[in-house]
Design a protein around this motif. Structure first.
Motif, PDB file in Angstrom:
ATOM      1  N   SER A  37       0.796  -1.196  -0.003  1.00  0.00           N
ATOM      2  CA  SER A  37      -0.014  -0.198   0.022  1.00  0.00           C
ATOM      3  C   SER A  37       0.874   1.078  -0.098  1.00  0.00           C
ATOM      4  CB  SER A  37      -0.962   0.100   1.129  1.00  0.00           C
ATOM      5  OG  SER A  37      -1.583   1.146   1.247  1.00  0.00           O
ATOM      6  N   LEU A  38       1.607   1.321   0.846  1.00  0.00           N
ATOM      7  CA  LEU A  38       2.788   2.308   0.760  1.00  0.00           C
ATOM      8  C   LEU A  38       3.616   2.697  -0.604  1.00  0.00           C
ATOM      9  CD1 LEU A  38       4.139   4.691   2.592  1.00  0.00           C
ATOM     10  CD2 LEU A  38       5.958   2.715   3.325  1.00  0.00           C
ATOM     11  N   CYS A  39       3.978   1.401  -1.001  1.00  0.00           N
ATOM     12  CA  CYS A  39       4.567   1.376  -2.213  1.00  0.00           C
ATOM     13  C   CYS A  39       3.707   2.182  -3.509  1.00  0.00           C
ATOM     14  CB  CYS A  39       5.304   0.012  -3.001  1.00  0.00           C
ATOM     15  SG  CYS A  39       6.552  -0.350  -1.713  1.00  0.00           S
ATOM     16  N   SER A  40       2.427   1.571  -3.413  1.00  0.00           N
ATOM     17  CA  SER A  40       1.595   2.029  -4.597  1.00  0.00           C
ATOM     18  C   SER A  40       1.235   3.566  -4.321  1.00  0.00           C
ATOM     19  CB  SER A  40       0.158   1.104  -4.361  1.00  0.00           C
ATOM     20  OG  SER A  40      -0.483   1.558  -3.257  1.00  0.00           O
ATOM     21  N   PHE A  41       1.140   3.978  -3.064  1.00  0.00           N
ATOM     22  CA  PHE A  41       0.778   5.408  -3.015  1.00  0.00           C
ATOM     23  C   PHE A  41       2.066   6.362  -3.479  1.00  0.00           C
ATOM     24  CE2 PHE A  41       2.124   8.916  -0.024  1.00  0.00           C
ATOM     25  CZ  PHE A  41       1.126   9.681  -0.312  1.00  0.00           C
ATOM     26  N   TRP A  42       3.390   5.932  -3.021  1.00  0.00           N
ATOM     27  CA  TRP A  42       4.274   6.514  -3.544  1.00  0.00           C
ATOM     28  C   TRP A  42       4.659   6.605  -5.257  1.00  0.00           C
ATOM     29  CZ3 TRP A  42       6.316  10.088  -0.592  1.00  0.00           C
ATOM     30  CH2 TRP A  42       6.470  10.091   0.672  1.00  0.00           C
ATOM     31  N   ILE A  43       4.225   5.189  -5.761  1.00  0.00           N
ATOM     32  CA  ILE A  43       4.541   5.146  -7.136  1.00  0.00           C
ATOM     33  C   ILE A  43       3.544   6.105  -7.907  1.00  0.00           C
ATOM     34  CG2 ILE A  43       4.045   3.613  -8.892  1.00  0.00           C
ATOM     35  CD1 ILE A  43       5.313   1.606  -7.218  1.00  0.00           C
ATOM     36  N   ALA A  44       2.044   5.981  -7.138  1.00  0.00           N
ATOM     37  CA  ALA A  44       1.262   7.031  -7.759  1.00  0.00           C
ATOM     38  C   ALA A  44       1.506   8.547  -7.749  1.00  0.00           C
ATOM     39  CB  ALA A  44      -0.289   6.819  -7.244  1.00  0.00           C
ATOM     40  N   LYS A  45       2.297   8.915  -6.612  1.00  0.00           N
ATOM     41  CA  LYS A  45       2.458  10.329  -6.528  1.00  0.00           C
ATOM     42  C   LYS A  45       3.555  10.669  -7.079  1.00  0.00           C
ATOM     43  CE  LYS A  45       3.338  13.522  -2.713  1.00  0.00           C
ATOM     44  NZ  LYS A  45       2.346  14.603  -3.294  1.00  0.00           N
ATOM     45  N   TYR A  46       4.653   9.875  -7.120  1.00  0.00           N
ATOM     46  CA  TYR A  46       5.961  10.394  -7.830  1.00  0.00           C
ATOM     47  C   TYR A  46       6.122   9.857  -9.161  1.00  0.00           C
ATOM     48  CZ  TYR A  46       6.990  12.363  -3.333  1.00  0.00           C
ATOM     49  OH  TYR A  46       7.012  13.251  -2.009  1.00  0.00           O
ATOM     50  N   LEU A  47       5.514   8.808  -9.705  1.00  0.00           N
ATOM     51  CA  LEU A  47       5.693   8.196 -10.862  1.00  0.00           C
ATOM     52  C   LEU A  47       4.433   8.072 -11.931  1.00  0.00           C
ATOM     53  CD1 LEU A  47       8.013   5.199  -9.943  1.00  0.00           C
ATOM     54  CD2 LEU A  47       8.564   7.298 -10.945  1.00  0.00           C
ATOM     55  N   PHE A 492      -2.060  15.298  -3.193  1.00  0.00           N
ATOM     56  CA  PHE A 492      -2.050  13.968  -3.443  1.00  0.00           C
ATOM     57  C   PHE A 492      -2.058  13.109  -2.122  1.00  0.00           C
ATOM     58  CE2 PHE A 492      -1.277   9.615  -4.472  1.00  0.00           C
ATOM     59  CZ  PHE A 492      -2.155   9.343  -5.593  1.00  0.00           C
ATOM     60  N   ASN A 493      -2.987  12.304  -1.665  1.00  0.00           N
ATOM     61  CA  ASN A 493      -2.871  11.230  -0.676  1.00  0.00           C
ATOM     62  C   ASN A 493      -3.442  10.055  -0.880  1.00  0.00           C
ATOM     63  OD1 ASN A 493      -5.748  11.369   0.227  1.00  0.00           O
ATOM     64  ND2 ASN A 493      -5.389  13.382   0.298  1.00  0.00           N
ATOM     65  N   LYS A 494      -3.665   9.048   0.004  1.00  0.00           N
ATOM     66  CA  LYS A 494      -3.869   7.762  -0.216  1.00  0.00           C
ATOM     67  C   LYS A 494      -5.396   7.515  -0.631  1.00  0.00           C
ATOM     68  CE  LYS A 494      -4.436   6.613   4.703  1.00  0.00           C
ATOM     69  NZ  LYS A 494      -3.939   5.603   5.944  1.00  0.00           N
ATOM     70  N   ASN A 495      -6.306   8.678  -0.314  1.00  0.00           N
ATOM     71  CA  ASN A 495      -7.540   8.371  -0.417  1.00  0.00           C
ATOM     72  C   ASN A 495      -8.189   9.032  -1.788  1.00  0.00           C
ATOM     73  OD1 ASN A 495      -8.361   7.237   1.956  1.00  0.00           O
ATOM     74  ND2 ASN A 495      -8.083   9.444   3.209  1.00  0.00           N
ATOM     75  N   ILE A 496      -7.157   9.634  -2.526  1.00  0.00           N
ATOM     76  CA  ILE A 496      -7.407  10.278  -3.906  1.00  0.00           C
ATOM     77  C   ILE A 496      -6.985   9.157  -5.160  1.00  0.00           C
ATOM     78  CG2 ILE A 496      -6.867  12.091  -5.185  1.00  0.00           C
ATOM     79  CD1 ILE A 496      -6.333  13.880  -2.718  1.00  0.00           C
ATOM     80  N   LYS A 497      -8.063   9.149  -5.883  1.00  0.00           N
ATOM     81  CA  LYS A 497      -7.704   8.226  -7.412  1.00  0.00           C
ATOM     82  C   LYS A 497      -7.858   9.051  -8.371  1.00  0.00           C
ATOM     83  CE  LYS A 497      -6.644   4.333  -9.410  1.00  0.00           C
ATOM     84  NZ  LYS A 497      -5.524   3.923  -9.379  1.00  0.00           N
TER      85      LYS A 497
END
Length: 520
Positions: A37-47, A492-497
């Protein structure tokens, strides 16, 4: 007796170990789930969310993740060519083999198919992969041919193959596709087939190259057979009606009546071929994004904007007219239709408490099917969505009538006031008797504002007041998409898609969302 004791001891040890170690299994599972979950958040935010500079990507939505994957792909090909020595014969052989190996995904990704759908590859991602891998095939082929031609003349098949590949590269340039898309598309397919047949005479059938060739031919052939079966099954008894809009002669509503059952899902699209439109229409198949459906009547509706070729010819075959969202014609001519699809995987928007939809021009067509689905699922308590906010920018007041009849049905079924639509009209002046916010129709769920929308402020406001999970879907022209991405990435945060729908309008109010798409 000892055998029985042995087996029972094993059973006891295994069973007891499972019981004793179960808390550790649960702990490891929780740790892994937190890590991913942490990896997916950072991947979404920065990649996967930030776009590259406009100077690098042009009009394409290329993110840092795309750049990373492209770097790994190119690096892998370079290493494969140079890792086993730098002799000319070795490079010639390896570039030839790599060109054939890369032809396998190029052939499978050349057009939407059951395979592409199964892999969950979006429409634009498929086109991007096809273009990038095809470019690598071109580079390997040119390198292979240049080294081979230095050693002397080759068989005619070699010249035909490299000539066809060069032609594919030339006709893949966007300039030629804009000028004559239908002609370029036909030449692209013909050149690909010519190159492949020439390669079959050029390669050695006792070596590694034959394996790649057979794999490509088998998978490509299986894809064509699956398409033929699908088209035959869907097309028997299928008819199409073309309806025009009296207040916008460039827009056409396409309604397909299918005899075969079809399970409709939001976000899907289908390829349509209507041979009666022109002498060459039987060879043309166009992807259209699903806007509306009636499961009981077996009807699917699409929107089509007149561009060139097929979509322009359709204007002469419209048998009915829609005025202010109401059908004014009863007897509408029907035309036999070949249907291929459906393709596309729906976005999981039902898991979000608030869904914010951003559209410009005919990009609203990409959202209507999701609005319909979410309202029906909300009434049956199948989704957690409690709010749907639609912000739609158009250039003319008459453009809102493209979807009036569908939006009225959506709002009529919105018993819990989930939906709210905001329309922004940029190039029209407000009528003298109107206020800043106009509320057309038989309800108060649609508000019209004269003036351009400030999407960055809108998104920031929604993010500030939303407590739960928020999904933002976009089907708009490039400038608005860039604004949305930049704003979302800032907060961006983990509750946003953030979801960009498969079909995006190229320009505001000019390209139909799901109309004629430029394929490679």
């Amino acid at each position: 007796m000892s055998a029985i004791m042995h087996s029972t001891i094993i059973y006891t040890i295994v069973g007891g170990s499972l019981v004793v170690l179960w808390p550790f299994y649960c702990l490891i599972f929780l740790v892994l789930r937190w890590f991913f979950s942490l990896c997916s958040f950072w991947i979404a935010k920065y990649l996967s969310t930030p776009l590259l500079s406009r100077l690098i990507r042009g009009d394409s939505a290329i993110t840092r993740m795309h750049l990373l994957l492209l770097f790994l792909f190119v690096t892998g090909n370079i290493v494969a060519v140079l890792s086993e020595g730098l002799t000319l014969d070795g490079i010639r052989t390896r570039t030839g083999h790599l060109a054939l190996a890369n032809m396998i995904p190029v052939a499978l990704l050349g057009r939407p198919s059951v395979f592409v759908d199964f892999c969950g590859i979006p429409y634009d991602e498929r086109a991007l992969l096809h273009r990038w891998i095809g470019t690598m095939v071109f580079i390997h082929s040119v390198t292979h041919s240049a080294i081979a031609f230095q050693k002397g003349s080759q068989a005619p098949s070699a010249y035909i193959a490299i000539g066809s590949i060069l032609g594919l590269a030339i006709f893949s340039i966007q300039f030629f596709q804009r000028i004559a898309y239908e002609v370029v598309k036909t030449f692209h397919s013909a050149l690909a087939l010519t190159a492949y047949l020439a390669i079959s005479f050029h390669i050695s059938w006792s070596g590694e190259a034959s394996i790649y060739f057979i794999l490509t031919a088998s998978l490509w052939g299986a894809s064509l057979i699956a398409r033929f079966i699908m088209i035959t099954y869907r097309s028997l008894g299928s008819y199409t009606e073309f309806l025009g809009y009296e207040d916008d002669i460039e827009m056409t509503q396409v309604t397909v009546q299918m005899k075969r059952p079809w399970r409709f899902n939001p976000g899907q699209y289908a390829y349509l071929c209507v041979p009666a439109i022109s002498t060459t229409a039987v060879f043309q198949s166009h992807p259209l994004l699903l806007v509306w459906w009636d499961q009981t009547r077996g009807e699917a509706s699409f929107l089509m904007s007149a561009q060139r070729g097929f979509t322009r010819d359709v204007l002469n075959y419209r048998g009915g007219w829609i005025r202010l969202g109401e059908l004014t014609t009863e007897d509408i001519p029907r035309h036999r239709t070949m249907v291929e699809g459906p393709y596309g995987q729906p976005k999981d928007l039902g898991a979000y408490g608030t869904v914010l939809m951003v559209a410009s021009g005919v990009g609203i067509a990409g959202h209507i099917s999701y609005i319909k689905y979410l309202l029906e699922a909300h009434a049956k308590r199948l989704v957690v969505t409690q709010k749907i906010r639609v912000h739609w920018q158009v250039t003319r007041a008459k453009h809102r009538h493209w979807i009036t009849h569908w939006m009225e049905q959506c709002i009529a079924n919105d018993h819990h006031h989930v939906l709210q639509v905001f329309v922004y009209i940029t190039n029209s002046q407000a009528p003298p008797d109107s206020t800043k916010n106009d509320q057309p129709g038989k309800h108060h769920s649609i508000m019209v504002t004269w003036g351009a929308a400030k999407f960055s402020d809108i998104i920031e406001y929604e993010l500030a007041k939303t407590c739960g999970k928020l999904a933002i879907t976009v089907c708009a022209h490039q400038r608005i998409r860039d604004t949305v991405r930049e704003t979302v990435n800032t907060f961006f945060n983990k509750n946003i898609k953030l979801e960009e729908l498969d079909f995006q309008p190229a320009e505001e109010a000019s390209e139909v969302c799901g109309g004629v798409r430029r394929e490679t």
